[in-house]
Design a protein around this motif. Structure first.
Motif, PDB file in Angstrom:
ATOM      1  N   LEU A 136       8.032   6.069  13.841  1.00  0.00           N
ATOM      2  CA  LEU A 136       7.459   5.052  12.973  1.00  0.00           C
ATOM      3  C   LEU A 136       5.960   4.919  13.220  1.00  0.00           C
ATOM      4  N   ASN A 137       5.259   4.371  12.242  1.00  0.00           N
ATOM      5  CA  ASN A 137       3.839   4.086  12.389  1.00  0.00           C
ATOM      6  C   ASN A 137       3.714   2.872  13.302  1.00  0.00           C
ATOM      7  N   THR A 138       3.295   3.112  14.523  1.00  0.00           N
ATOM      8  CA  THR A 138       3.171   2.038  15.509  1.00  0.00           C
ATOM      9  C   THR A 138       1.727   1.570  15.640  1.00  0.00           C
ATOM     10  N   GLY A 139       0.977   1.708  14.562  1.00  0.00           N
ATOM     11  CA  GLY A 139      -0.433   1.329  14.578  1.00  0.00           C
ATOM     12  C   GLY A 139      -1.365   2.515  14.688  1.00  0.00           C
ATOM     13  N   ASP A 140      -0.812   3.700  14.902  1.00  0.00           N
ATOM     14  CA  ASP A 140      -1.653   4.899  15.003  1.00  0.00           C
ATOM     15  C   ASP A 140      -1.858   5.581  13.656  1.00  0.00           C
ATOM     16  N   GLY A 141      -1.191   5.066  12.599  1.00  0.00           N
ATOM     17  CA  GLY A 141      -1.353   5.622  11.261  1.00  0.00           C
ATOM     18  C   GLY A 141      -0.470   6.815  10.954  1.00  0.00           C
ATOM     19  N   PHE A 166       6.576  10.062  11.014  1.00  0.00           N
ATOM     20  CA  PHE A 166       7.218  11.373  10.892  1.00  0.00           C
ATOM     21  C   PHE A 166       8.703  11.179  10.638  1.00  0.00           C
ATOM     22  N   VAL A 167       9.205  11.860   9.607  1.00  0.00           N
ATOM     23  CA  VAL A 167      10.619  11.809   9.247  1.00  0.00           C
ATOM     24  C   VAL A 167      11.200  13.212   9.449  1.00  0.00           C
ATOM     25  N   PRO A 168      11.898  13.422  10.574  1.00  0.00           N
ATOM     26  CA  PRO A 168      12.423  14.752  10.881  1.00  0.00           C
ATOM     27  C   PRO A 168      13.551  15.185   9.951  1.00  0.00           C
ATOM     28  N   LYS A 169      13.639  16.471   9.779  1.00  0.00           N
ATOM     29  CA  LYS A 169      14.741  17.121   9.074  1.00  0.00           C
ATOM     30  C   LYS A 169      14.928  18.449   9.775  1.00  0.00           C
ATOM     31  N   GLY A 170      16.177  18.890   9.911  1.00  0.00           N
ATOM     32  CA  GLY A 170      16.353  20.136  10.640  1.00  0.00           C
ATOM     33  C   GLY A 170      17.717  20.759  10.517  1.00  0.00           C
ATOM     34  N   LEU A 182       5.533  14.611   7.334  1.00  0.00           N
ATOM     35  CA  LEU A 182       4.492  13.912   8.070  1.00  0.00           C
ATOM     36  C   LEU A 182       3.738  13.026   7.087  1.00  0.00           C
ATOM     37  N   TYR A 183       3.610  11.751   7.422  1.00  0.00           N
ATOM     38  CA  TYR A 183       2.885  10.787   6.595  1.00  0.00           C
ATOM     39  C   TYR A 183       1.702  10.248   7.385  1.00  0.00           C
ATOM     40  N   ILE A 184       0.503  10.423   6.851  1.00  0.00           N
ATOM     41  CA  ILE A 184      -0.688   9.800   7.410  1.00  0.00           C
ATOM     42  C   ILE A 184      -0.896   8.534   6.576  1.00  0.00           C
ATOM     43  N   GLU A 185      -0.670   7.380   7.187  1.00  0.00           N
ATOM     44  CA  GLU A 185      -0.631   6.123   6.431  1.00  0.00           C
ATOM     45  C   GLU A 185      -1.922   5.314   6.530  1.00  0.00           C
ATOM     46  N   HIS A 196      -7.812  14.121   8.227  1.00  0.00           N
ATOM     47  CA  HIS A 196      -7.714  12.790   8.823  1.00  0.00           C
ATOM     48  C   HIS A 196      -7.547  11.647   7.833  1.00  0.00           C
ATOM     49  N   PHE A 197      -7.358  11.936   6.557  1.00  0.00           N
ATOM     50  CA  PHE A 197      -7.213  10.833   5.603  1.00  0.00           C
ATOM     51  C   PHE A 197      -5.776  10.707   5.099  1.00  0.00           C
ATOM     52  N   ILE A 198      -5.498   9.602   4.419  1.00  0.00           N
ATOM     53  CA  ILE A 198      -4.144   9.248   3.969  1.00  0.00           C
ATOM     54  C   ILE A 198      -3.546  10.354   3.102  1.00  0.00           C
ATOM     55  N   GLY A 199      -2.292  10.696   3.379  1.00  0.00           N
ATOM     56  CA  GLY A 199      -1.573  11.708   2.619  1.00  0.00           C
ATOM     57  C   GLY A 199      -0.291  12.097   3.331  1.00  0.00           C
ATOM     58  N   SER A 200       0.376  13.122   2.807  1.00  0.00           N
ATOM     59  CA  SER A 200       1.646  13.539   3.404  1.00  0.00           C
ATOM     60  C   SER A 200       1.928  15.004   3.112  1.00  0.00           C
ATOM     61  N   CYS A 201       2.712  15.603   4.004  1.00  0.00           N
ATOM     62  CA  CYS A 201       3.103  16.993   3.819  1.00  0.00           C
ATOM     63  C   CYS A 201       4.461  17.218   4.485  1.00  0.00           C
TER      64      CYS A 201
END
Length: 163
Positions: free
Chosen positions: A90-95, A98-102, A137-140, A38-43
């Protein structure tokens, strides 16, 4: 009309007609990064293998060796032009961002796609277009622990079919 009737009609020389396909999309599997801290980071999730890896300096997805690739199927008439655009969440205030790739795959072609670009593909001889989605996925901002967050790909997917 079932295939048995068509086959009998062809064998006996009887007339028959085939109806056009009404373009539609179905979700074959829902995108999931599995367990995310639940903390800031990305994967990032690989759209071919579903492998999830933390981006440098992050431990957000350290408990998720693999997730579930989002899989979607568009049905159209054979050899139709299918336009597809997968939008970022986009981060709409929920933190969460997500940037899709496929990958887009038809009976005749397969190629990589990125978010926020328009793609056109011929639906091929089958009329089926498959879409495989992974991405970053970015947790901002810190999230609420033990809460489920959903990435709703169908809402972020623009598509249309032209004859």
């Amino acid at each position: 009309m079932n295939m048995k009737y068509i086959l009998i009609s062809i064998m006996l020389g009887l007339p028959f007609s085939l109806k056009a396909v009404e373009p539609s999309i179905i979700e074959l599997s829902k995108l999931s990064f599995a367990e995310v801290l639940h903390f800031i980071g990305s994967c990032e999730m690989d759209y071919d293998t579903a492998a999830v890896v933390d981006l440098p300096g992050s431990k957000t997805c350290m408990f998720s060796a693999s997730g579930t690739v989002g899989k979607y199927r568009i049905f159209s008439n054979p050899n139709s032009t299918v336009s597809i655009r997968v939008n970022q969440k986009l981060n709409t205030g929920d933190g969460v961002r997500f940037v899709p790739k496929g990958r887009i795959t038809t009976s005749d072609a397969s190629f990589e796609i990125s978010s926020n670009f328009n793609y056109q593909v011929n639906s091929g001889t089958s009329g089926v277009v498959d879409l495989f989605i992974g991405g970053r996925l970015y947790i901002e901002s810190d999230l609420i622990p033990n809460t489920t967050y959903e990435l709703d790909i169908p809402d972020g997917l623009d598509w249309s079919v032209s004859p």
